[in-house]
Enzyme design. Sequence first.
Site, mmCIF file in Angstrom:
data_model
loop_
_atom_site.group_PDB
_atom_site.id
_atom_site.type_symbol
_atom_site.label_atom_id
_atom_site.label_comp_id
_atom_site.label_asym_id
_atom_site.label_seq_id
_atom_site.Cartn_x
_atom_site.Cartn_y
_atom_site.Cartn_z
ATOM 1 N N ASN A 64 -12.855 21.142 -20.744
ATOM 2 C CA ASN A 64 -13.458 19.972 -20.118
ATOM 3 C C ASN A 64 -14.926 20.192 -19.797
ATOM 4 O OD1 ASN A 64 -11.168 17.867 -19.217
ATOM 5 N ND2 ASN A 64 -10.333 19.947 -19.160
ATOM 6 N N HIS B 209 -2.308 18.063 -22.391
ATOM 7 C CA HIS B 209 -2.686 18.210 -20.982
ATOM 8 C C HIS B 209 -4.207 18.195 -20.836
ATOM 9 C CE1 HIS B 209 -2.644 19.481 -16.819
ATOM 10 N NE2 HIS B 209 -1.336 19.328 -16.821
ATOM 11 N N HIS B 210 -4.657 17.555 -19.758
ATOM 12 C CA HIS B 210 -6.102 17.454 -19.505
ATOM 13 C C HIS B 210 -6.723 18.828 -19.250
ATOM 14 C CE1 HIS B 210 -9.633 15.153 -19.016
ATOM 15 N NE2 HIS B 210 -9.089 14.094 -18.448
ATOM 16 N N ALA B 211 -5.916 19.829 -18.895
ATOM 17 C CA ALA B 211 -6.456 21.175 -18.711
ATOM 18 C C ALA B 211 -6.944 21.764 -20.022
ATOM 19 C CB ALA B 211 -5.386 22.090 -18.113
#
Length: 468
Positions: free
Chosen positions: A311, A138-140
């Site tokens: 991120n 997941h990009h989280a």
Amino acid sequence: MRRLTGLDAVFLYMETPSNHMHVGSTAIFDPTTVPGGYSFQKVKDVIAERLHLLPPFRRRLVSIPFELHHPLWIEDPDFDLDYHVRRAGLPKPGGLDELAELAGDFMARPLDRNRPLWEMVVVENLEHDNIAMLSKVHHAAIDGVSGAELMVNLLDFTAEPREVDPPEQEWRPDRVPGELERLAYAWASLARQPFRAARAARRTAEAALNIRRRNRAPGTITPPAPFAAPRTSLNGSITAHRRVALTSVSLDDVKHVKNTFGTTVNDVVMAVCAGALRRYLDERGELPDDPLVAFVPISVRAENEKGAMGNRVAGMFTSLATNIDDPVARLRAINEITCSAKEQQDAIGADTLTDWAEFAAPALAARAARLYSRTNMADRHRPVFNVTISNVPGPSFPLYSAGARLLAYYPHGPIVEGGGLNITVMSYMGSMDFGLVACRETVPGVWDIAHGLGDALDELTKAAAAAG
């Protein structure tokens, strides 16, 4: 236990039943290099041995009651490696088309938020007796740079897997915090919000003045703004279905074009994508008069932030100059606009987006994303951008997983409402491997675009040969 940053949490809030916010890859390996022979169990053993080097792999989400603040990461007390690493097989001999079809189905399935947000499938029965590894996270949890760091920890430089030092402290799962405990954690963080808001407002005002001053300078080329993109069939509401296409081009050819015309590798990648998209739309009689606009994610990770997960990304909008017929003139125009977009991004500052993401209201942001998706709002306004394009530099030396030599690595990025195509490329061992992810209904001809990438590079290499 630690709280997600606002930017990490935004990728959770953006997710809807049709908009999946995970990043992934399709990697192809030669298992004949495995000492003692390949087995699925050897792959699992290597991952299990290195879990302490892969922090996001054992963390799962815990939400705050009433969604008052961003969720928390905890070390999963119910972690089960067998859930995350699975095995599949293609009918022999599985080619690139069949592998891409499986990858599309894999990317179309959302991750279970009750478990650590990653999955991996080892695919057997490929042609030439190769195997593949499909993965998604997941990009989280990661961005492009932190994802590459995870890959480095998972892979080796030789066929013989390296000895991995045990963790300094034994891993211990967290106790799931109670509701009152989570509320107290959230209130302690919310109490600092007014000070952060004042700082964010000051930085935003400074950024606005910097951009205004820069854009008023004589001779300044202004990059496209959001919602300046022309409407095409690439843009509109998306479904939950995905289609993946895979292709590779020569890195030497890309560098030759770059050196001949005095641009950058990234400019050539953008020009190659522009050429393929121009041809795709032109063949369908829908090439717009205005140039396509690409959203390009860029890393703003500082040197002292290496090794930290999560991120640290921003993004810029740049023209693909698809209104220009000549491929060399198109490349030069992209080079000029990209340089201007980078200067504008520097004027905005790396922390502006990060600062404001902290104040996203979880309940409101998630409901707004679902409403936007459910009502097909992307069909009712001009696109924010037309396509996402990301270029990740990779190694020029061979890598191995559990002894199997990596042959190709095709990265996959997420698509979003209004932008049904993502083109992500990574260089490896003299090749540039393109992974295209598209909405199955919005961009049914994604393989046509993939094949057009090689043709677009051929045009530029011929022009470079003529010029050189």
